[in-house]
Design a protein around this motif. Structure first.
Motif, PDB file in Angstrom:
ATOM      1  N   ALA A   6       0.946  -1.284   0.026  1.00  0.00           N
ATOM      2  CA  ALA A   6       0.019  -0.112  -0.176  1.00  0.00           C
ATOM      3  C   ALA A   6       0.893   1.145  -0.111  1.00  0.00           C
ATOM      4  O   ALA A   6       1.968   1.279   0.633  1.00  0.00           O
ATOM      5  CB  ALA A   6      -0.938   0.143   1.280  1.00  0.00           C
ATOM      6  N   VAL A   7       0.442   2.307  -0.723  1.00  0.00           N
ATOM      7  CA  VAL A   7       0.933   3.465  -0.648  1.00  0.00           C
ATOM      8  C   VAL A   7      -0.133   4.493  -0.254  1.00  0.00           C
ATOM      9  O   VAL A   7      -1.397   4.625  -0.348  1.00  0.00           O
ATOM     10  CB  VAL A   7       1.528   4.212  -2.235  1.00  0.00           C
ATOM     11  N   ILE A   8       0.432   5.067   1.135  1.00  0.00           N
ATOM     12  CA  ILE A   8      -0.238   6.151   1.855  1.00  0.00           C
ATOM     13  C   ILE A   8       0.076   7.349   1.584  1.00  0.00           C
ATOM     14  O   ILE A   8       1.416   7.656   1.771  1.00  0.00           O
ATOM     15  CB  ILE A   8      -0.470   5.610   3.492  1.00  0.00           C
ATOM     16  N   VAL A   9      -0.713   8.344   1.157  1.00  0.00           N
ATOM     17  CA  VAL A   9      -0.314   9.648   0.935  1.00  0.00           C
ATOM     18  C   VAL A   9      -0.765  10.411   2.108  1.00  0.00           C
ATOM     19  O   VAL A   9      -1.914  10.488   2.444  1.00  0.00           O
ATOM     20  CB  VAL A   9      -0.933  10.312  -0.250  1.00  0.00           C
ATOM     21  N   GLY A  10       0.229  11.056   2.709  1.00  0.00           N
ATOM     22  CA  GLY A  10       0.265  11.716   3.920  1.00  0.00           C
ATOM     23  C   GLY A  10       0.545  11.032   5.170  1.00  0.00           C
ATOM     24  O   GLY A  10       0.014   9.900   5.614  1.00  0.00           O
ATOM     25  N   ALA A  11       1.462  11.693   6.020  1.00  0.00           N
ATOM     26  CA  ALA A  11       1.849  10.882   7.249  1.00  0.00           C
ATOM     27  C   ALA A  11       1.614  11.662   8.453  1.00  0.00           C
ATOM     28  O   ALA A  11       2.439  11.811   9.377  1.00  0.00           O
ATOM     29  CB  ALA A  11       3.206  10.511   7.002  1.00  0.00           C
ATOM     30  N   SER A  12       0.487  12.273   8.419  1.00  0.00           N
ATOM     31  CA  SER A  12      -0.151  13.122   9.792  1.00  0.00           C
ATOM     32  C   SER A  12      -0.777  11.961  10.592  1.00  0.00           C
ATOM     33  O   SER A  12      -0.516  10.820  10.543  1.00  0.00           O
ATOM     34  CB  SER A  12      -0.831  14.284   9.671  1.00  0.00           C
ATOM     35  N   LEU A  13      -1.626  12.341  11.501  1.00  0.00           N
ATOM     36  CA  LEU A  13      -2.216  11.327  12.321  1.00  0.00           C
ATOM     37  C   LEU A  13      -2.909  10.270  11.641  1.00  0.00           C
ATOM     38  O   LEU A  13      -2.689   9.012  11.601  1.00  0.00           O
ATOM     39  CB  LEU A  13      -3.241  12.127  13.357  1.00  0.00           C
ATOM     40  N   SER A  14      -3.957  10.458  10.841  1.00  0.00           N
ATOM     41  CA  SER A  14      -4.654   9.507  10.084  1.00  0.00           C
ATOM     42  C   SER A  14      -3.751   8.585   9.174  1.00  0.00           C
ATOM     43  O   SER A  14      -3.854   7.390   9.016  1.00  0.00           O
ATOM     44  CB  SER A  14      -5.708   9.932   9.209  1.00  0.00           C
ATOM     45  N   GLY A  15      -2.798   8.965   8.627  1.00  0.00           N
ATOM     46  CA  GLY A  15      -1.751   8.325   7.676  1.00  0.00           C
ATOM     47  C   GLY A  15      -1.197   7.475   8.539  1.00  0.00           C
ATOM     48  O   GLY A  15      -0.827   6.208   8.228  1.00  0.00           O
ATOM     49  N   LEU A  16      -0.467   7.646   9.765  1.00  0.00           N
ATOM     50  CA  LEU A  16       0.213   6.980  10.443  1.00  0.00           C
ATOM     51  C   LEU A  16      -0.520   5.783  11.130  1.00  0.00           C
ATOM     52  O   LEU A  16      -0.115   4.722  11.115  1.00  0.00           O
ATOM     53  CB  LEU A  16       1.081   7.850  11.723  1.00  0.00           C
ATOM     54  N   MET A  17      -1.819   6.246  11.525  1.00  0.00           N
ATOM     55  CA  MET A  17      -2.646   5.182  12.068  1.00  0.00           C
ATOM     56  C   MET A  17      -3.010   4.247  11.230  1.00  0.00           C
ATOM     57  O   MET A  17      -2.945   2.989  11.499  1.00  0.00           O
ATOM     58  CB  MET A  17      -3.959   5.680  12.510  1.00  0.00           C
ATOM     59  N   THR A  18      -3.449   4.546   9.749  1.00  0.00           N
ATOM     60  CA  THR A  18      -3.600   3.499   8.786  1.00  0.00           C
ATOM     61  C   THR A  18      -2.335   2.849   8.415  1.00  0.00           C
ATOM     62  O   THR A  18      -2.431   1.729   8.407  1.00  0.00           O
ATOM     63  CB  THR A  18      -4.046   4.376   7.533  1.00  0.00           C
ATOM     64  N   ALA A  19      -1.282   3.377   8.391  1.00  0.00           N
ATOM     65  CA  ALA A  19      -0.068   2.422   8.107  1.00  0.00           C
ATOM     66  C   ALA A  19       0.150   1.410   9.070  1.00  0.00           C
ATOM     67  O   ALA A  19       0.590   0.161   8.830  1.00  0.00           O
ATOM     68  CB  ALA A  19       1.026   3.554   8.155  1.00  0.00           C
ATOM     69  N   LEU A  20      -0.151   1.994  10.633  1.00  0.00           N
ATOM     70  CA  LEU A  20       0.183   0.864  11.669  1.00  0.00           C
ATOM     71  C   LEU A  20      -0.947  -0.269  11.496  1.00  0.00           C
ATOM     72  O   LEU A  20      -0.750  -1.495  11.855  1.00  0.00           O
ATOM     73  CB  LEU A  20       0.002   1.498  12.888  1.00  0.00           C
ATOM     74  N   THR A  21      -2.228   0.114  11.266  1.00  0.00           N
ATOM     75  CA  THR A  21      -3.084  -1.216  11.119  1.00  0.00           C
ATOM     76  C   THR A  21      -2.732  -1.939   9.912  1.00  0.00           C
ATOM     77  O   THR A  21      -3.118  -3.087  10.009  1.00  0.00           O
ATOM     78  CB  THR A  21      -4.475  -0.408  11.115  1.00  0.00           C
ATOM     79  N   LEU A  22      -2.252  -1.385   8.938  1.00  0.00           N
ATOM     80  CA  LEU A  22      -2.119  -2.191   7.610  1.00  0.00           C
ATOM     81  C   LEU A  22      -0.951  -2.946   7.701  1.00  0.00           C
ATOM     82  O   LEU A  22      -0.720  -4.087   7.363  1.00  0.00           O
ATOM     83  CB  LEU A  22      -2.065  -1.355   6.455  1.00  0.00           C
ATOM     84  N   ALA A  23       0.078  -2.489   8.279  1.00  0.00           N
ATOM     85  CA  ALA A  23       1.370  -3.352   8.824  1.00  0.00           C
ATOM     86  C   ALA A  23       1.147  -4.444   9.598  1.00  0.00           C
ATOM     87  O   ALA A  23       1.512  -5.576   9.525  1.00  0.00           O
ATOM     88  CB  ALA A  23       2.496  -2.224   9.331  1.00  0.00           C
TER      89      ALA A  23
END
Length: 358
Positions: A6-23
């Motif tokens: 997955a590529v997530i565009v944006g690493a503010s709060l929602s981007g970081l939370m989404t990255a953690l759940t997908l990882a």
């Protein structure tokens, strides 16, 4: 699990939370963030420790402390999420990377950056805030959040600087004829909750300075372009705010506001709102403020962004789905009504508070 990138565009709060759940479900995530973390702005938000622990996996000793139930500074929450993401080998963060556009075909989706690089993945997730580039692909006929008719002045003052006669125990909600103020006690910058080392945060809702927003380019028609940073706030505006704060708000809140004004440590954030018609287009989806932009008065933006992240991970992890588009469609079905309801729940306040200020 069939989908692995997955590529997530944006690493503010929602981007970081989404990255953690997908990882956590085995997806390898590339986070593309246009900033380098300097100059970020943010006040406080409702982020109970159990939510932070759930999303980061960190034990409570490594999470930021709080004074009022669940009230954390934006910076403390971001730091906790960032620490968890940095520790996860399945997450790669690329800062100073501006995404210009996203696209897809039947085999993959991709993000094109300002340096002419193309980042391919099974899915693209837009977590790039209320001015989302990704939203322009997902909802091309409705790409912009719109100005709600008011701004929020925000600031934080040190207890040692203002020396209040009494220390607030809880969040304060104060209203006057023309203004609304949220005040909240906070730990010190180092996390200390000891008397004398704490801080007071404040968020002042103001519908009387919209002409200033237009004059400084913060607004382009009904579209919010950026916040009003301290150096761009005229001295006359600082003086006006000081006069109003002294007249309308009691200590210690007025003390905190006046201290922030004296230091020119104030930010004016125009409030935008966005009710989504959809969250997904094929292999590309939206989360957080890219998906739904409520007034901060709802107090639910952080928790709803977490729900987005967890629902997305659940959909992508479900073995019944045989392709990314089907998984993302299931995510939209799960979250769209809630996302629309969240924004609509705050629109009554916005209409009443703005009172034709647009």
């Amino acid at each position: 699990m069939h989908h692995r990138t997955a590529v997530i565009v944006g690493a503010s709060l929602s981007g970081l939370m989404t990255a953690l759940t997908l990882a956590r479900i085995g997806i390898h995530v590339t986070l593309l963030e246009r900033s380098d973390d300097t100059g970020r702005t943010g006040a406080a938000l409702h982020a109970p420790g159990d939510l932070l622990q759930r999303i980061t996996g960190l034990d409570t000793s490594r999470l930021p402390r709080t004074l009022s139930p669940g009230i954390q500074t934006w910076f403390a929450v971001h730091a906790a999420l960032r620490a968890a993401a940095d520790a996860d080998p399945r997450i790669e963060l690329r800062q100073n990377t501006t995404v210009c556009r996203v696209a897809q075909d039947e085999q993959s989706a991709w993000a094109v950056t300002a340096d002419n690089r193309t980042h391919h993945a099974d899915v693209i997730i837009g977590a790039d805030g209320h001015r989302s580039v990704v939203r322009r692909h997902v909802i091309p006929n409705k790409p912009d959040a719109t100005f709600s008719g008011y701004l929020i002045w925000i600031g934080i003052a040190d207890e040692s600087a203002i020396r209040p006669a009494h220390w607030p125990r809880n969040v304060a909600f104060l209203t006057s004829r023309d203004d609304t103020l949220l005040g909240y006690p906070l730990p010190g910058a180092d996390g200390s909750t000891a008397a004398g080392a704490r801080r007071i945060g404040w968020a002042w809702y103001d519908a009387s300075n919209n002409d200033l927003l237009r004059a400084t380019g913060c607004l382009d028609g009904t579209v919010v372009r950026h916040s009003l940073l301290a150096p761009s706030i005229p001295d006359a505006t600082y003086a006006e705010l000081a006069r109003r704060a002294h007249a309308q708000f009691p200590s210690p809140w007025s003390d905190a506001i006046l201290d922030s004004i004296d230091r020119h440590a104030v930010i004016g954030t125009p409030i935008a709102e966005y009710v989504p018609d959809r969250l997904v287009n094929g292999r590309i989806a939206l989360v957080g403020d890219a998906a739904h932009v409520p007034t901060p008065m709802t107090g639910s933006g952080f928790s709803e962004s977490l729900h987005d992240a967890e629902a997305l991970a659940t959909a992508l992890a479900t073995t019944a789905h045989t392709n990314p588009s089907a998984a993302l469609a299931a995510y939209e079905k799960d979250r769209l009504v809630s996302a629309r309801t969240l924004v609509q729940s705050g629109q009554g306040f916005s209409r009443a508070f703005a009172r034709g200020a647009l």
